[in-house]
Design a protein around this motif. Structure first.
Motif, PDB file in Angstrom:
ATOM      1  N   GLY A   1       0.818  -1.217   0.000  1.00  0.00           N
ATOM      2  CA  GLY A   1       0.000   0.000   0.000  1.00  0.00           C
ATOM      3  C   GLY A   1       0.845   1.257   0.000  1.00  0.00           C
ATOM      4  O   GLY A   1       0.501   2.264  -0.640  1.00  0.00           O
ATOM      5  N   ASN A   2       1.976   1.215   0.707  1.00  0.00           N
ATOM      6  CA  ASN A   2       2.853   2.384   0.748  1.00  0.00           C
ATOM      7  C   ASN A   2       3.369   2.711  -0.648  1.00  0.00           C
ATOM      8  O   ASN A   2       3.367   3.870  -1.068  1.00  0.00           O
ATOM      9  N   LEU A   3       3.785   1.676  -1.392  1.00  0.00           N
ATOM     10  CA  LEU A   3       4.294   1.917  -2.747  1.00  0.00           C
ATOM     11  C   LEU A   3       3.218   2.511  -3.650  1.00  0.00           C
ATOM     12  O   LEU A   3       3.517   3.292  -4.553  1.00  0.00           O
ATOM     13  N   LEU A   4       1.963   2.107  -3.401  1.00  0.00           N
ATOM     14  CA  LEU A   4       0.875   2.514  -4.302  1.00  0.00           C
ATOM     15  C   LEU A   4       0.046   3.664  -3.754  1.00  0.00           C
ATOM     16  O   LEU A   4      -1.004   3.987  -4.307  1.00  0.00           O
ATOM     17  N   GLN A   5       0.477   4.294  -2.666  1.00  0.00           N
ATOM     18  CA  GLN A   5      -0.262   5.456  -2.167  1.00  0.00           C
ATOM     19  C   GLN A   5      -0.273   6.537  -3.246  1.00  0.00           C
ATOM     20  O   GLN A   5       0.646   6.646  -4.051  1.00  0.00           O
ATOM     21  N   ARG A   6      -1.325   7.333  -3.241  1.00  0.00           N
ATOM     22  CA  ARG A   6      -1.507   8.328  -4.297  1.00  0.00           C
ATOM     23  C   ARG A   6      -0.937   9.682  -3.867  1.00  0.00           C
ATOM     24  O   ARG A   6      -0.665   9.917  -2.699  1.00  0.00           O
ATOM     25  N   THR A   7      -0.806  10.571  -4.843  1.00  0.00           N
ATOM     26  CA  THR A   7      -0.226  11.886  -4.570  1.00  0.00           C
ATOM     27  C   THR A   7      -1.087  12.703  -3.602  1.00  0.00           C
ATOM     28  O   THR A   7      -2.307  12.511  -3.530  1.00  0.00           O
ATOM     29  N   ARG A   8      -0.462  13.598  -2.890  1.00  0.00           N
ATOM     30  CA  ARG A   8      -1.204  14.475  -1.981  1.00  0.00           C
ATOM     31  C   ARG A   8      -1.548  15.815  -2.642  1.00  0.00           C
ATOM     32  O   ARG A   8      -1.970  16.755  -1.954  1.00  0.00           O
ATOM     33  N   CYS A   9      -1.377  15.938  -3.953  1.00  0.00           N
ATOM     34  CA  CYS A   9      -1.756  17.181  -4.642  1.00  0.00           C
ATOM     35  C   CYS A   9      -3.206  17.531  -4.285  1.00  0.00           C
ATOM     36  O   CYS A   9      -4.113  16.709  -4.447  1.00  0.00           O
ATOM     37  N   GLY A  10      -3.420  18.758  -3.850  1.00  0.00           N
ATOM     38  CA  GLY A  10      -4.743  19.173  -3.371  1.00  0.00           C
ATOM     39  C   GLY A  10      -5.810  19.132  -4.452  1.00  0.00           C
ATOM     40  O   GLY A  10      -6.996  18.903  -4.154  1.00  0.00           O
ATOM     41  N   TYR A  11      -5.446  19.343  -5.692  1.00  0.00           N
ATOM     42  CA  TYR A  11      -6.433  19.300  -6.782  1.00  0.00           C
ATOM     43  C   TYR A  11      -6.878  17.868  -7.060  1.00  0.00           C
ATOM     44  O   TYR A  11      -8.004  17.628  -7.480  1.00  0.00           O
ATOM     45  N   PHE A  12      -5.962  16.931  -6.827  1.00  0.00           N
ATOM     46  CA  PHE A  12      -6.280  15.516  -7.070  1.00  0.00           C
ATOM     47  C   PHE A  12      -7.392  15.050  -6.138  1.00  0.00           C
ATOM     48  O   PHE A  12      -8.271  14.272  -6.523  1.00  0.00           O
TER      49      PHE A  12
END
Ligand SMILES: Cc1cc2nc3c(=O)[nH]c(=O)nc-3n(C[C@H](O)[C@H](O)[C@H](O)COP(=O)(O)OP(=O)(O)OC[C@H]3O[C@@H](n4cnc5c(N)ncnc54)[C@H](O)[C@@H]3O)c2cc1C
Ligand code: SF4
Length: 330
Positions: free
Chosen positions: A111-122
């Motif tokens: 799960g750590n490898l596949l966590q998604r970006t924290r970009c606020g727009y995302f």
């Protein structure tokens, strides 16, 4: 939040078959990223396949002196494992720099490898975002991007990958193994994340529905002298604005082997090959370290509000390498 079914997988083949049968299904590790994204509607799976009871929770030595790490090993267990602490200290340091104790107790390697970006727009469904909704645009380029990418980005997406663990694994030449409907496969972590290009929604080299089964660390004597340093806006419980994983072997004042990876600067943990080429065979001194940092950062293309990252990363690389060289001399 969309209603969803929940299944607990007990064997790898069964888990992969469930994903193959339903393109709307997702694996559930610790849930610390996926469930948050489900609450905001960014992820809307019809089925969660819980992988935590799969027999993938072991950390074992490999025949050639490396370490095999099961995909469901928690970030906490991996951080404190005696072999990891002794032979790959940068990995322990990276894990302990991430999230909080409570989260690390839940979060898994896969799960750590596949966590998604924290970009606020995302994560904001009212905004366009090429990664979440391909072809809608990237408001971060002309908007809020102070913690976005300076290396390897494109006009289509400038987000950074948030994992600390991934940066250490990248410096340590880890290999990711998976099982898919077409059989098993493996990919070096340096090739695991795809270049952004015009397809930022395609993030990894995993085939659709593939289950990460393990991560293998090759034997690497250089890694015994390794370090991870993370810069963040708060002293704890915050994502990196820049980080460095490094390892050095020095003989007679010259660098015999160097490993370097940078975090929070690109859509993937960034292996600093240009810097490593400058370091290898050169005197282990401040001038070499600065030249190595400059060689890597020559490719940086900062946006109007994240140029500070280039200076920050230069200083961080020089500081971590200087510290490691001092340690090597003792
Ligand atoms: C408040 C907060 C602060 C945080 N701070 C940091 C930080 O400083 N540094 C950092 O690195 N991280 C940080 N994190 C992120 C955290 O590390 C991740 O949420 C965690 O590692 C994800 O692991 P998980 O097992 O919970 O994944 P999940 O949420 O269960 O899954 C994440 C994704 O991986 C997929 N998946 C899970 N397991 C597998 C598998 N075996 N095979 C294929 N796909 C799989 C899921 O389908 C999902 O798409 C933070 C998170 C929070 C909530
Ligand atoms: S940087 Fe990437 S994730 Fe962020 S808005 Fe742009 S396309 Fe979306």
């Amino acid at each position: 939040m969309r209603e969803f079914d929940y299944r607990r997988a007990h064997d790898v083949t069964g888990a992969v078959a469930l994903l193959a049968a339903d393109p709307d299904a997702r694996y559930l590790g610790g849930g610390t990223n996926l469930v948050d994204l489900m609450k905001t509607g960014v992820e809307r799976p019809a089925l969660l396949v819980d992988v935590r009871e799969l027999p993938l929770d072991r950390i074992e030595p490999t025949a050639d002196g490396g370490l095999r790490i099961g995909a469901t090993v928690t970030n906490s267990d991996l951080a404190v494992h005696p072999e990891v602490r002794r032979h790959y200290p940068a990995l322990t340091q990276a894990l302990l720099a991430g999230a909080s104790g409570q989260l690390r107790n839940m979060a898994t390697v896969g799960g750590n490898l596949l966590q998604r970006t924290r970009c606020g727009y995302f994560t904001d469904l009212s905004q366009p975002c090429n990664k979440r909704a391909p072809g809608t645009g990237c408001p971060a380029v002309a908007g809020e991007h102070h913690n976005h990418a300076v290396l390897g980005a494109s006009d289509h997406c400038v987000a950074v990958h948030p994992s600390d663990m991934g940066v250490a694994l990248t410096a340590l030449d880890a290999v990711v193994s998976y099982e898919s409907a077409d059989g098993p496969g493996e990919v070096p972590v340096t090739d695991f994340y795809l270049p952004v290009g015009d397809t930022p929604h395609r993030e990894t080299a995993l085939p659709p529905g593939a289950l990460i089964t393990q991560v293998t660390l090759p034997a690497a004597p250089v890694a015994a002298r390794s370090r991870y340093r993370k810069v963040r806006e708060r002293a704890s419980y915050a994502f990196a604005i820049g980080s460095v994983a490094a390892a050095l072997t020095i003989e007679d004042g010259r660098i015999r082997e160097a490993r370097l990876a940078l975090g929070a600067v690109a859509s993937r943990p960034w292996r600093a090959r240009a810097a490593e080429a400058v370091l290898t065979g050169a005197p282990a001194d401040g001038a070499t370290f600065a030249a190595a940092a400059d060689a890597e950062l020559a490719a940086a293309r900062p946006l109007p509000h994240n140029g500070y990252k280039v200076t920050l990363m230069r200083n961080l690389v020089v500081s971590v390498l200087t510290e490691l060289a001092g340690e090597d001399a003792r």
